[in-house]
Scaffold this active site. Structure first.
Site, PDB file in Angstrom:
ATOM      1  N   LYS A 132     -22.961   8.261 -36.150  1.00 14.16           N
ATOM      2  CA  LYS A 132     -24.100   7.403 -36.472  1.00 14.16           C
ATOM      3  C   LYS A 132     -23.680   5.932 -36.543  1.00 14.16           C
ATOM      4  CE  LYS A 132     -25.301   9.418 -40.360  1.00 14.16           C
ATOM      5  NZ  LYS A 132     -24.473  10.626 -40.546  1.00 14.16           N
ATOM      6  N   ARG A 137     -32.373  11.307 -46.343  1.00 13.74           N
ATOM      7  CA  ARG A 137     -31.557  12.504 -46.413  1.00 13.74           C
ATOM      8  C   ARG A 137     -32.295  13.644 -47.109  1.00 13.74           C
ATOM      9  NH1 ARG A 137     -26.449   9.431 -45.962  1.00 13.74           N
ATOM     10  NH2 ARG A 137     -24.703  10.838 -45.760  1.00 13.74           N
ATOM     11  N   ARG A 145     -10.593  10.833 -38.521  1.00 10.15           N
ATOM     12  CA  ARG A 145     -11.000   9.556 -39.090  1.00 10.15           C
ATOM     13  C   ARG A 145     -10.305   9.313 -40.436  1.00 10.15           C
ATOM     14  NH1 ARG A 145     -17.333   8.579 -40.154  1.00 10.15           N
ATOM     15  NH2 ARG A 145     -16.983   9.674 -42.085  1.00 10.15           N
TER      16      ARG A 145
HETATM   17  P1  ADP Z   1     -21.524   9.998 -44.100  1.00  7.90           P
HETATM   18  O1  ADP Z   1     -20.290   9.341 -43.600  1.00  7.90           O
HETATM   19  O2  ADP Z   1     -21.299  11.320 -44.722  1.00  7.90           O
HETATM   20  O3  ADP Z   1     -22.643   9.983 -43.113  1.00  7.90           O
HETATM   21  P2  ADP Z   1     -22.642   7.821 -45.700  1.00  7.90           P
HETATM   22  O4  ADP Z   1     -21.650   6.759 -45.439  1.00  7.90           O
HETATM   23  O5  ADP Z   1     -23.965   7.704 -45.050  1.00  7.90           O
HETATM   24  O6  ADP Z   1     -21.990   9.242 -45.403  1.00  7.90           O
HETATM   25  O7  ADP Z   1     -22.882   7.982 -47.277  1.00  7.90           O
HETATM   26  C1  ADP Z   1     -21.818   8.156 -48.190  1.00  7.90           C
HETATM   27  C2  ADP Z   1     -22.319   8.717 -49.521  1.00  7.90           C
HETATM   28  O8  ADP Z   1     -23.335   7.851 -50.065  1.00  7.90           O
HETATM   29  C3  ADP Z   1     -23.007  10.075 -49.442  1.00  7.90           C
HETATM   30  O9  ADP Z   1     -22.074  11.144 -49.470  1.00  7.90           O
HETATM   31  C4  ADP Z   1     -23.917  10.036 -50.686  1.00  7.90           C
HETATM   32  O10 ADP Z   1     -23.198  10.270 -51.867  1.00  7.90           O
HETATM   33  C5  ADP Z   1     -24.380   8.597 -50.697  1.00  7.90           C
HETATM   34  N1  ADP Z   1     -25.644   8.423 -49.924  1.00  7.90           N
HETATM   35  C6  ADP Z   1     -25.791   7.657 -48.809  1.00  7.90           C
HETATM   36  N2  ADP Z   1     -27.052   7.692 -48.370  1.00  7.90           N
HETATM   37  C7  ADP Z   1     -27.738   8.497 -49.216  1.00  7.90           C
HETATM   38  C8  ADP Z   1     -29.076   8.957 -49.299  1.00  7.90           C
HETATM   39  N3  ADP Z   1     -30.002   8.577 -48.388  1.00  7.90           N
HETATM   40  N4  ADP Z   1     -29.429   9.780 -50.308  1.00  7.90           N
HETATM   41  C9  ADP Z   1     -28.538  10.160 -51.224  1.00  7.90           C
HETATM   42  N5  ADP Z   1     -27.246   9.793 -51.210  1.00  7.90           N
HETATM   43  C10 ADP Z   1     -26.834   8.975 -50.223  1.00  7.90           C
END
Ligand code: ADP
Length: 187
Positions: free
Chosen positions: A14, A89, A128
């Site tokens: 993403k 999410r 990663r």
């Molecule tokens: P990933 O690399 O898993 O796609 P992100 O960088 O998007 O993760 O998000 C890291 C963390 O931030 C998630 O594991 C969660 O704890 C929190 N988080 C991010 N976006 C959301 C969301 N829309 N709803 C709830 N928690 C979120």
């Protein structure tokens, strides 16, 4: 104005595809993961509240996440279009997002779901982890995040599918090829 959601499990690409989309279309990028990381890094009151939750790999509660998202939207009244990354999410988040778009007389036009298998995602994140050393990429947290995706976040897809907005894109292959598949949807 075009608003887009990029969707997929952790490690689906993403972030990489978002950067390319921003370059090409000039979206304002809203990544809730980046925003939460900024808050925890700068030890803001919000950062203090979400730090432990994030570090466990769990989802931050909807009320906190939705309020932060709304604040970000309000900071960008001139945006030509938003690219939402890591949000929504949950179905409650998707509903809130539709509400916010409607209030501004706009909508989510495309949801791009990067289709990557659980095994591929695990292999990529393992790689990663050694390069970026992201705190939330440690093994047990990673397992939790993948589980959160496949048990909770995946339910957002039928929400958009029902509304005819879901576009599934094969997320396996060279970065540029995946980007071509994405831009073909947008045109
Ligand atoms: P990933 O690399 O898993 O796609 P992100 O960088 O998007 O993760 O998000 C890291 C963390 O931030 C998630 O594991 C969660 O704890 C929190 N988080 C991010 N976006 C959301 C969301 N829309 N709803 C709830 N928690 C979120």
């Amino acid at each position: 104005m075009i608003n887009l959601v990029i969707f997929g499990p952790p490690g689906a690409g993403k972030g990489t595809q978002s950067e390319k989309l921003i370059q090409k279309y000039g979206f304002v990028h809203i990544s809730t993961g980046d925003l939460f990381r900024w808050h925890t890094k700068n030890d803001t009151p919000l950062g203090k509240r979400v730090k432990e939750i994030m570090n466990s790999g769990a989802l931050v509660p909807d009320d906190i996440t939705i309020a932060m998202l709304k604040e970000e939207l309000d900071k960008n009244p001139q945006a030509k279009g938003f690219l939402f990354d890591g949000f929504p999410r949950t179905v409650a988040q998707a509903e809130a997002l539709d509400r916010f778009m409607k209030e501004n007389n706009t909508a989510i036009h495309y949801v791009l779901a990067l289709d990557v298998s659980e095994k591929e995602v695990r292999d990529r994140i393992a790689k990663r982890r050694t390069i970026e050393n992201r705190a939330d990429d440690e093994e047990d947290k990673l397992n939790k995040r993948i589980t959160e995706y496949f048990t909770k976040t995946i339910h957002v897809l039928p929400y958009y599918e029902k509304a005819g907005r879901l576009n599934t894109v094969n997320g396996i292959g060279p970065i540029d090829e995946i980007f071509s598949r994405i831009t073909a949807v947008i045109k």
